[in-house]
Scaffold this motif. Structure first.
Motif, PDB file in Angstrom:
ATOM      1  N   ARG A   1       2.037  -1.264  16.150  1.00  0.00           N
ATOM      2  CA  ARG A   1       1.611  -1.812  17.780  1.00  0.00           C
ATOM      3  C   ARG A   1       0.935  -2.209  17.791  1.00  0.00           C
ATOM      4  O   ARG A   1       0.462  -4.017  18.866  1.00  0.00           O
ATOM      5  CB  ARG A   1       1.059  -0.322  18.898  1.00  0.00           C
ATOM      6  N   GLU A   2       0.209  -2.627  16.350  1.00  0.00           N
ATOM      7  CA  GLU A   2      -0.493  -3.782  16.326  1.00  0.00           C
ATOM      8  C   GLU A   2      -0.259  -5.230  15.340  1.00  0.00           C
ATOM      9  O   GLU A   2      -0.765  -5.712  14.936  1.00  0.00           O
ATOM     10  CB  GLU A   2      -2.045  -3.079  15.160  1.00  0.00           C
ATOM     11  N   GLU A   3       0.897  -4.767  15.045  1.00  0.00           N
ATOM     12  CA  GLU A   3       2.003  -6.084  15.407  1.00  0.00           C
ATOM     13  C   GLU A   3       1.580  -6.129  13.465  1.00  0.00           C
ATOM     14  O   GLU A   3       1.433  -7.663  12.804  1.00  0.00           O
ATOM     15  CB  GLU A   3       1.955  -7.218  15.867  1.00  0.00           C
ATOM     16  N   GLN A   4       1.320  -5.205  13.225  1.00  0.00           N
ATOM     17  CA  GLN A   4       1.055  -5.546  11.034  1.00  0.00           C
ATOM     18  C   GLN A   4       1.966  -5.620  10.624  1.00  0.00           C
ATOM     19  O   GLN A   4       3.283  -5.053  10.795  1.00  0.00           O
ATOM     20  CB  GLN A   4       0.100  -4.303  11.076  1.00  0.00           C
ATOM     21  N   PRO A   5       2.099  -6.695   9.540  1.00  0.00           N
ATOM     22  CA  PRO A   5       3.181  -6.318   8.549  1.00  0.00           C
ATOM     23  C   PRO A   5       3.822  -5.132   8.480  1.00  0.00           C
ATOM     24  O   PRO A   5       2.852  -4.110   7.826  1.00  0.00           O
ATOM     25  CB  PRO A   5       2.401  -7.498   7.286  1.00  0.00           C
ATOM     26  N   ILE A   6       4.932  -5.106   7.806  1.00  0.00           N
ATOM     27  CA  ILE A   6       5.635  -3.617   7.225  1.00  0.00           C
ATOM     28  C   ILE A   6       4.397  -2.450   6.316  1.00  0.00           C
ATOM     29  O   ILE A   6       4.447  -1.812   6.073  1.00  0.00           O
ATOM     30  CB  ILE A   6       7.455  -3.369   7.082  1.00  0.00           C
ATOM     31  N   GLU A   7       4.800  -3.886   5.463  1.00  0.00           N
ATOM     32  CA  GLU A   7       3.920  -3.490   3.834  1.00  0.00           C
ATOM     33  C   GLU A   7       2.376  -2.245   4.495  1.00  0.00           C
ATOM     34  O   GLU A   7       2.354  -1.297   4.396  1.00  0.00           O
ATOM     35  CB  GLU A   7       3.642  -3.895   3.213  1.00  0.00           C
ATOM     36  N   LYS A   8       1.971  -3.039   5.779  1.00  0.00           N
ATOM     37  CA  LYS A   8       0.010  -2.938   5.863  1.00  0.00           C
ATOM     38  C   LYS A   8       0.734  -1.845   6.703  1.00  0.00           C
ATOM     39  O   LYS A   8      -0.682  -0.590   6.405  1.00  0.00           O
ATOM     40  CB  LYS A   8      -0.440  -3.932   6.327  1.00  0.00           C
ATOM     41  N   VAL A   9       1.975  -1.279   7.238  1.00  0.00           N
ATOM     42  CA  VAL A   9       2.167  -0.415   8.510  1.00  0.00           C
ATOM     43  C   VAL A   9       1.756   0.402   7.757  1.00  0.00           C
ATOM     44  O   VAL A   9       1.718   1.909   7.819  1.00  0.00           O
ATOM     45  CB  VAL A   9       2.949  -0.822   9.131  1.00  0.00           C
ATOM     46  N   PHE A  10       2.803   0.566   6.530  1.00  0.00           N
ATOM     47  CA  PHE A  10       2.870   1.924   5.822  1.00  0.00           C
ATOM     48  C   PHE A  10       2.391   2.619   5.163  1.00  0.00           C
ATOM     49  O   PHE A  10       1.398   3.868   4.758  1.00  0.00           O
ATOM     50  CB  PHE A  10       4.677   1.237   4.301  1.00  0.00           C
ATOM     51  N   ALA A  11       0.775   1.225   4.571  1.00  0.00           N
ATOM     52  CA  ALA A  11      -0.043   1.565   3.744  1.00  0.00           C
ATOM     53  C   ALA A  11      -1.068   2.477   4.801  1.00  0.00           C
ATOM     54  O   ALA A  11      -2.093   3.406   4.157  1.00  0.00           O
ATOM     55  CB  ALA A  11      -0.520   0.468   3.296  1.00  0.00           C
ATOM     56  N   PHE A  12      -1.223   1.775   5.604  1.00  0.00           N
ATOM     57  CA  PHE A  12      -2.327   2.403   6.667  1.00  0.00           C
ATOM     58  C   PHE A  12      -2.030   3.929   7.843  1.00  0.00           C
ATOM     59  O   PHE A  12      -2.752   4.991   7.795  1.00  0.00           O
ATOM     60  CB  PHE A  12      -2.382   2.067   8.307  1.00  0.00           C
ATOM     61  N   ALA A  13      -0.779   3.747   7.000  1.00  0.00           N
ATOM     62  CA  ALA A  13       0.026   5.067   7.801  1.00  0.00           C
ATOM     63  C   ALA A  13      -0.500   6.600   6.960  1.00  0.00           C
ATOM     64  O   ALA A  13      -0.639   7.560   7.019  1.00  0.00           O
ATOM     65  CB  ALA A  13       2.065   5.410   8.022  1.00  0.00           C
ATOM     66  N   VAL A  14      -0.284   6.042   4.829  1.00  0.00           N
ATOM     67  CA  VAL A  14      -0.713   7.335   3.622  1.00  0.00           C
ATOM     68  C   VAL A  14      -2.058   7.338   4.203  1.00  0.00           C
ATOM     69  O   VAL A  14      -1.922   8.813   4.037  1.00  0.00           O
ATOM     70  CB  VAL A  14      -0.020   6.036   2.784  1.00  0.00           C
ATOM     71  N   ALA A  15      -2.677   5.763   4.264  1.00  0.00           N
ATOM     72  CA  ALA A  15      -3.828   6.502   4.376  1.00  0.00           C
ATOM     73  C   ALA A  15      -4.944   7.064   5.430  1.00  0.00           C
ATOM     74  O   ALA A  15      -5.326   8.033   5.051  1.00  0.00           O
ATOM     75  CB  ALA A  15      -4.704   4.501   3.974  1.00  0.00           C
ATOM     76  N   SER A  16      -3.883   6.905   6.750  1.00  0.00           N
ATOM     77  CA  SER A  16      -4.651   8.065   7.695  1.00  0.00           C
ATOM     78  C   SER A  16      -4.123   9.324   7.224  1.00  0.00           C
ATOM     79  O   SER A  16      -4.636  10.268   7.592  1.00  0.00           O
ATOM     80  CB  SER A  16      -3.854   7.412   8.538  1.00  0.00           C
ATOM     81  N   GLY A  17      -2.964   9.329   7.326  1.00  0.00           N
ATOM     82  CA  GLY A  17      -3.010  10.885   5.839  1.00  0.00           C
ATOM     83  C   GLY A  17      -3.732  11.419   5.595  1.00  0.00           C
ATOM     84  O   GLY A  17      -3.967  12.843   5.813  1.00  0.00           O
ATOM     85  N   SER A  18      -4.604  10.533   4.602  1.00  0.00           N
ATOM     86  CA  SER A  18      -4.796  11.093   3.525  1.00  0.00           C
ATOM     87  C   SER A  18      -6.633  11.276   4.007  1.00  0.00           C
ATOM     88  O   SER A  18      -6.949  12.502   3.704  1.00  0.00           O
ATOM     89  CB  SER A  18      -5.543   9.946   2.161  1.00  0.00           C
ATOM     90  N   ALA A  19      -7.174  10.749   5.256  1.00  0.00           N
ATOM     91  CA  ALA A  19      -8.393  10.998   5.360  1.00  0.00           C
ATOM     92  C   ALA A  19      -8.388  11.966   6.124  1.00  0.00           C
ATOM     93  O   ALA A  19      -9.133  12.783   6.493  1.00  0.00           O
ATOM     94  CB  ALA A  19      -8.413   8.890   6.385  1.00  0.00           C
ATOM     95  N   THR A  20      -7.242  12.447   6.621  1.00  0.00           N
ATOM     96  CA  THR A  20      -7.476  14.161   7.512  1.00  0.00           C
ATOM     97  C   THR A  20      -7.579  14.934   6.433  1.00  0.00           C
ATOM     98  O   THR A  20      -7.901  15.784   6.340  1.00  0.00           O
ATOM     99  CB  THR A  20      -6.193  13.916   8.612  1.00  0.00           C
ATOM    100  N   ALA A  21      -7.122  14.156   5.361  1.00  0.00           N
ATOM    101  CA  ALA A  21      -6.455  16.002   4.748  1.00  0.00           C
ATOM    102  C   ALA A  21      -8.181  15.355   3.815  1.00  0.00           C
ATOM    103  O   ALA A  21      -8.152  16.753   3.386  1.00  0.00           O
ATOM    104  CB  ALA A  21      -5.140  15.117   3.285  1.00  0.00           C
TER     105      ALA A  21
END
Length: 306
Positions: A260-280
């Motif tokens: 929704r922030e219109e980041q490039p897809i590679e950054k979207v993917f990295a942000f998603a993975v990092a979000s899961g790790s930050a919670t874990a």
């Protein structure tokens, strides 16, 4: 607007103790009770990442009141549907190993389900809908398909995080995003998948059905993301896992936030993975600053690149 749907909410009762002995009296060192359920968790993670959402779901009884009051106290807007039965309680035992005991799902009537459907009529073009979590045994596994049929014709991005028959039933509805882990992907195709490379043909088959993003998680071995343009691979950042509850939900929230922030897809993917790790890596949900730091440790490569 982002709307999340949790068909099977719960109070998650976390109990921490040094050692859990089956058949003995165990004394907790600490405990806490939180509103739980995958869609609810995604709303919480979205809030932490700076995005507002409306939490929908089916809640009832004193346990349901606890869920609603806690979310509203945390600043999350709710538009729940009331049911006659009590919302379930899940036990999360945190010791040398994590053990979960999930409560029995409440009985849901057709009138209650119809009321939830009417609330989703509020969706407008440009909104995002998140359908997440297991389907209660008291509902047909095709319930997500039924909800998506109701919003046909609207320009709504649909994010689905479920498994088994519930996931199978929505494939033909062409959701925007799905997030099976590699075991759930294998179950979908009645096969076995052990590596990212083995998953690629099945990811491509799902993309051919009109799904825009297929994210497959491999726990500590990273994840892959399939799009119309490419297949991407990601590692996971290093850290100590202290809480697995909500990590996968945070991946969905991170992906949706960055998209929704219109980041490039590679950054979207990295942000998603990092979000899961930050919670874990924490006892709570991912915080934006921690996610942005961990995202710098997530390296995205295209499948087939030298």
């Amino acid at each position: 607007m982002i709307r999340t749907v949790t068909l099977n909410p719960a109070i998650d009762h976390f109990v921490r103790l040094d050692q859990f002995e089956l058949g003995h009296v165990n004394r907790a060192k600490a405990d806490r009770k939180v509103a739980g359920g995958k869609g609810i968790n995604i709303s919480k993670a979205l809030k932490s990442l700076g995005h507002t959402s409306v939490a929908h779901g089916l809640i009832g009884g004193f346990t349901g009141r606890f869920v609603q009051e806690q979310l509203e106290r945390d600043g999350i807007v709710t538009e729940f549907t009331s049911i006659n039965a009590d919302t379930r309680i899940n036990m999360k035992i945190q010791s040398t190993m994590e053990t979960e005991i999930n409560g029995v799902s409440p009985q849901i009537t057709e009138d209650e389900l119809s009321d939830l459907e009417k609330k989703l009529d509020l969706l407008q073009d440009g909104d995002s809908l998140v359908l997440a979590g297991s389907v209660p045994e008291t509902m047909p596994s095709s319930i997500y398909e039924r909800l998506l049929t109701r919003i046909e014709g609207k320009d709504v991005q649909v994010f689905v995080d479920t498994s088994g028959a519930a996931l199978q039933s929505v494939i033909e509805k062409e959701p925007t995003f799905i997030k099976p882990n590699h075991h759930e992907l294998a179950e979908l195709f009645t096969t076995t998948i052990s590596t990212k490379e083995e998953a690629i043909p099945y990811v491509r088959e799902l993309l051919s059905k009109g799904i825009q993003f297929v994210l497959v998680s491999f726990a500590g071995d990273g994840a892959i993301l399939g799009t119309d343009d490419a297949i991407y691979m990601a590692n996971v950042p290093s850290g100590e896992v202290v809480n697995s509850v909500g990590a996968g939900d945070s991946v969905v929230a991170g992906f949706l936030s960055a998209l929704r922030e219109e980041q490039p897809i590679e950054k979207v993917f990295a942000f998603a993975v990092a979000s899961g790790s930050a919670t874990a890596f924490s006892q709570g949900f991912c915080q934006r600053e921690a996610v942005e730091t961990l995202a710098r440790e997530v390296f995205i490569t295209k499948w087939g690149d030298e």
